[in-house]
Design a protein around this motif. Structure first.
Motif, PDB file in Angstrom:
ATOM      1  N   SER A 110      17.352  37.133 -43.477  1.00  0.00           N
ATOM      2  CA  SER A 110      18.502  38.056 -43.518  1.00  0.00           C
ATOM      3  C   SER A 110      17.738  39.530 -42.713  1.00  0.00           C
ATOM      4  N   GLY A 111      18.928  40.072 -42.116  1.00  0.00           N
ATOM      5  CA  GLY A 111      18.564  41.432 -41.557  1.00  0.00           C
ATOM      6  C   GLY A 111      19.598  41.686 -40.701  1.00  0.00           C
ATOM      7  N   ARG A 112      19.358  42.697 -39.815  1.00  0.00           N
ATOM      8  CA  ARG A 112      20.090  43.170 -38.689  1.00  0.00           C
ATOM      9  C   ARG A 112      19.941  42.414 -37.479  1.00  0.00           C
ATOM     10  N   THR A 113      20.603  41.110 -37.585  1.00  0.00           N
ATOM     11  CA  THR A 113      20.573  40.295 -36.482  1.00  0.00           C
ATOM     12  C   THR A 113      21.756  39.161 -36.702  1.00  0.00           C
ATOM     13  N   SER A 114      22.104  38.841 -35.391  1.00  0.00           N
ATOM     14  CA  SER A 114      23.248  38.061 -35.293  1.00  0.00           C
ATOM     15  C   SER A 114      22.871  36.773 -34.768  1.00  0.00           C
ATOM     16  N   SER A 115      21.422  36.525 -34.678  1.00  0.00           N
ATOM     17  CA  SER A 115      21.084  35.329 -34.034  1.00  0.00           C
ATOM     18  C   SER A 115      21.041  34.324 -35.251  1.00  0.00           C
ATOM     19  N   THR A 116      21.130  32.838 -34.898  1.00  0.00           N
ATOM     20  CA  THR A 116      20.678  31.943 -35.736  1.00  0.00           C
ATOM     21  C   THR A 116      19.402  31.378 -35.403  1.00  0.00           C
ATOM     22  N   TYR A 117      18.526  31.441 -36.094  1.00  0.00           N
ATOM     23  CA  TYR A 117      16.962  31.116 -35.851  1.00  0.00           C
ATOM     24  C   TYR A 117      16.795  29.680 -35.874  1.00  0.00           C
ATOM     25  N   SER A 118      15.995  29.066 -35.414  1.00  0.00           N
ATOM     26  CA  SER A 118      15.030  27.919 -35.470  1.00  0.00           C
ATOM     27  C   SER A 118      14.055  28.201 -36.666  1.00  0.00           C
ATOM     28  N   MET A 119      13.804  27.405 -37.690  1.00  0.00           N
ATOM     29  CA  MET A 119      13.063  27.917 -38.617  1.00  0.00           C
ATOM     30  C   MET A 119      12.029  26.804 -39.242  1.00  0.00           C
ATOM     31  N   GLY A 120      11.038  27.114 -39.905  1.00  0.00           N
ATOM     32  CA  GLY A 120       9.933  26.105 -40.063  1.00  0.00           C
ATOM     33  C   GLY A 120       9.312  26.494 -41.387  1.00  0.00           C
ATOM     34  N   TRP A 121       8.601  25.498 -42.044  1.00  0.00           N
ATOM     35  CA  TRP A 121       7.876  25.501 -43.131  1.00  0.00           C
ATOM     36  C   TRP A 121       6.320  25.230 -42.803  1.00  0.00           C
ATOM     37  N   PHE A 122       5.409  26.228 -43.483  1.00  0.00           N
ATOM     38  CA  PHE A 122       3.931  25.830 -43.183  1.00  0.00           C
ATOM     39  C   PHE A 122       3.497  25.967 -44.704  1.00  0.00           C
ATOM     40  N   ARG A 123       2.233  25.468 -44.892  1.00  0.00           N
ATOM     41  CA  ARG A 123       1.546  25.501 -46.079  1.00  0.00           C
ATOM     42  C   ARG A 123      -0.045  25.893 -45.989  1.00  0.00           C
ATOM     43  N   GLN A 124      -0.294  26.439 -46.876  1.00  0.00           N
ATOM     44  CA  GLN A 124      -2.030  26.914 -46.820  1.00  0.00           C
ATOM     45  C   GLN A 124      -2.637  26.682 -48.351  1.00  0.00           C
ATOM     46  N   ALA A 125      -3.437  25.520 -48.253  1.00  0.00           N
ATOM     47  CA  ALA A 125      -4.145  25.390 -49.695  1.00  0.00           C
ATOM     48  C   ALA A 125      -5.361  26.308 -49.506  1.00  0.00           C
ATOM     49  N   PRO A 126      -5.992  26.578 -50.728  1.00  0.00           N
ATOM     50  CA  PRO A 126      -7.261  27.384 -50.916  1.00  0.00           C
ATOM     51  C   PRO A 126      -8.423  26.791 -50.301  1.00  0.00           C
ATOM     52  N   GLY A 127      -8.754  27.688 -49.230  1.00  0.00           N
ATOM     53  CA  GLY A 127      -9.990  27.526 -48.453  1.00  0.00           C
ATOM     54  C   GLY A 127      -9.795  26.790 -47.021  1.00  0.00           C
ATOM     55  N   LYS A 128      -8.222  26.578 -46.973  1.00  0.00           N
ATOM     56  CA  LYS A 128      -7.947  25.685 -45.544  1.00  0.00           C
ATOM     57  C   LYS A 128      -7.217  26.598 -44.659  1.00  0.00           C
ATOM     58  N   GLU A 129      -7.118  26.249 -43.680  1.00  0.00           N
ATOM     59  CA  GLU A 129      -6.152  26.703 -42.843  1.00  0.00           C
ATOM     60  C   GLU A 129      -4.553  26.645 -42.884  1.00  0.00           C
ATOM     61  N   ARG A 130      -3.695  27.535 -42.372  1.00  0.00           N
ATOM     62  CA  ARG A 130      -2.298  27.225 -42.662  1.00  0.00           C
ATOM     63  C   ARG A 130      -1.946  26.024 -41.806  1.00  0.00           C
ATOM     64  N   GLU A 131      -1.071  25.236 -42.099  1.00  0.00           N
ATOM     65  CA  GLU A 131      -0.768  23.962 -41.551  1.00  0.00           C
ATOM     66  C   GLU A 131       0.739  23.912 -41.596  1.00  0.00           C
ATOM     67  N   PHE A 132       1.150  23.192 -40.553  1.00  0.00           N
ATOM     68  CA  PHE A 132       2.438  22.932 -40.322  1.00  0.00           C
ATOM     69  C   PHE A 132       3.162  21.825 -41.173  1.00  0.00           C
ATOM     70  N   VAL A 133       4.405  21.902 -41.837  1.00  0.00           N
ATOM     71  CA  VAL A 133       4.830  21.119 -42.531  1.00  0.00           C
ATOM     72  C   VAL A 133       6.216  20.336 -42.000  1.00  0.00           C
ATOM     73  N   ALA A 134       7.112  21.311 -41.558  1.00  0.00           N
ATOM     74  CA  ALA A 134       8.475  20.629 -41.113  1.00  0.00           C
ATOM     75  C   ALA A 134       9.168  21.899 -40.340  1.00  0.00           C
ATOM     76  N   ALA A 135       9.886  21.688 -39.428  1.00  0.00           N
ATOM     77  CA  ALA A 135      10.689  22.644 -38.817  1.00  0.00           C
ATOM     78  C   ALA A 135      12.126  21.972 -38.593  1.00  0.00           C
ATOM     79  N   ILE A 136      13.185  22.923 -38.203  1.00  0.00           N
ATOM     80  CA  ILE A 136      14.301  22.405 -37.970  1.00  0.00           C
ATOM     81  C   ILE A 136      14.884  23.319 -36.690  1.00  0.00           C
ATOM     82  N   ASN A 137      15.593  23.049 -35.788  1.00  0.00           N
ATOM     83  CA  ASN A 137      16.347  23.850 -34.752  1.00  0.00           C
ATOM     84  C   ASN A 137      17.283  24.559 -35.225  1.00  0.00           C
ATOM     85  N   TRP A 138      17.763  25.635 -34.339  1.00  0.00           N
ATOM     86  CA  TRP A 138      18.895  26.601 -34.798  1.00  0.00           C
ATOM     87  C   TRP A 138      20.301  25.728 -35.350  1.00  0.00           C
TER      88      TRP A 138
END
Length: 121
Positions: A25-53
Motif C-alpha cells: 500500500s501507499g501513494r501509488t496507482s500501480s498494480t504490481y507484480s509480486m513475489g515471495w522469498f524466504r531465508q533460513a538461518p545461515g542461508k541466502e534468500r531464495e525465491f519461492v513464488a511470483a505472480i504477475n500484475w
C-alpha cells in the motif's frame, strides 16, 4: 513510497498447511507484480513464488512446486501464498516483495519485513 506488510506466519507441524498474506500500500496507482522469498538461518534468500500484475502468470521454485499456490486477492496489490504439506526445510523467514515477477530478488523494488514460518516435527 510503498509499504509491504506480510502476515500469517507461525508454528505448524510437518505435513500441515499455512497461508501467508501480503499487502502493498501507499501513494501509488500501480498494480504490481509480486513475489515471495524466504531465508533460513545461515542461508541466502531464495525465491519461492511470483505472480504477475494480472494474476495470469505464476512461477514457483522447484522446492515448493505442487505444494504451494500463489494468488492475488480482490484488493489491489494483495497476494497470498498457500503452503501445503509443509516440511521441516520450509522453516524460514518469508518475505513478500513488489515490483517484479522475477526469480531474482534484485529486480524487486519494495520489500516487507518478513514473517516467520516454523515447521516442527
Amino acid at each position: 513510497q510503498v509499504n509491504v506488510v506480510e502476515s500469517g506466519g507461525g508454528l505448524v507441524q510437518a505435513g500441515g498447511s499455512l497461508r501467508l498474506s501480503c499487502a502493498a500500500s501507499g501513494r501509488t496507482s500501480s498494480t504490481y507484480s509480486m513475489g515471495w522469498f524466504r531465508q533460513a538461518p545461515g542461508k541466502e534468500r531464495e525465491f519461492v513464488a511470483a505472480i504477475n500484475w494480472s494474476g495470469v502468470s505464476t512461477t514457483y521454485a522447484d522446492s515448493v512446486k505442487g505444494r504451494s499456490t500463489i494468488s492475488r486477492g480482490n484488493a489491489r496489490n494483495t497476494v497470498y501464498l498457500q503452503m501445503n504439506r509443509l516440511k521441516l526445510e520450509d522453516t524460514a523467514v518469508y518475505y513478500c516483495a513488489a515490483g517484479s515477477a522475477s526469480v531474482s530478488p534484485v529486480l524487486y523494488r519494495y520489500w516487507g519485513q518478513g514473517t516467520q514460518v516454523t515447521v516442527s516435527s
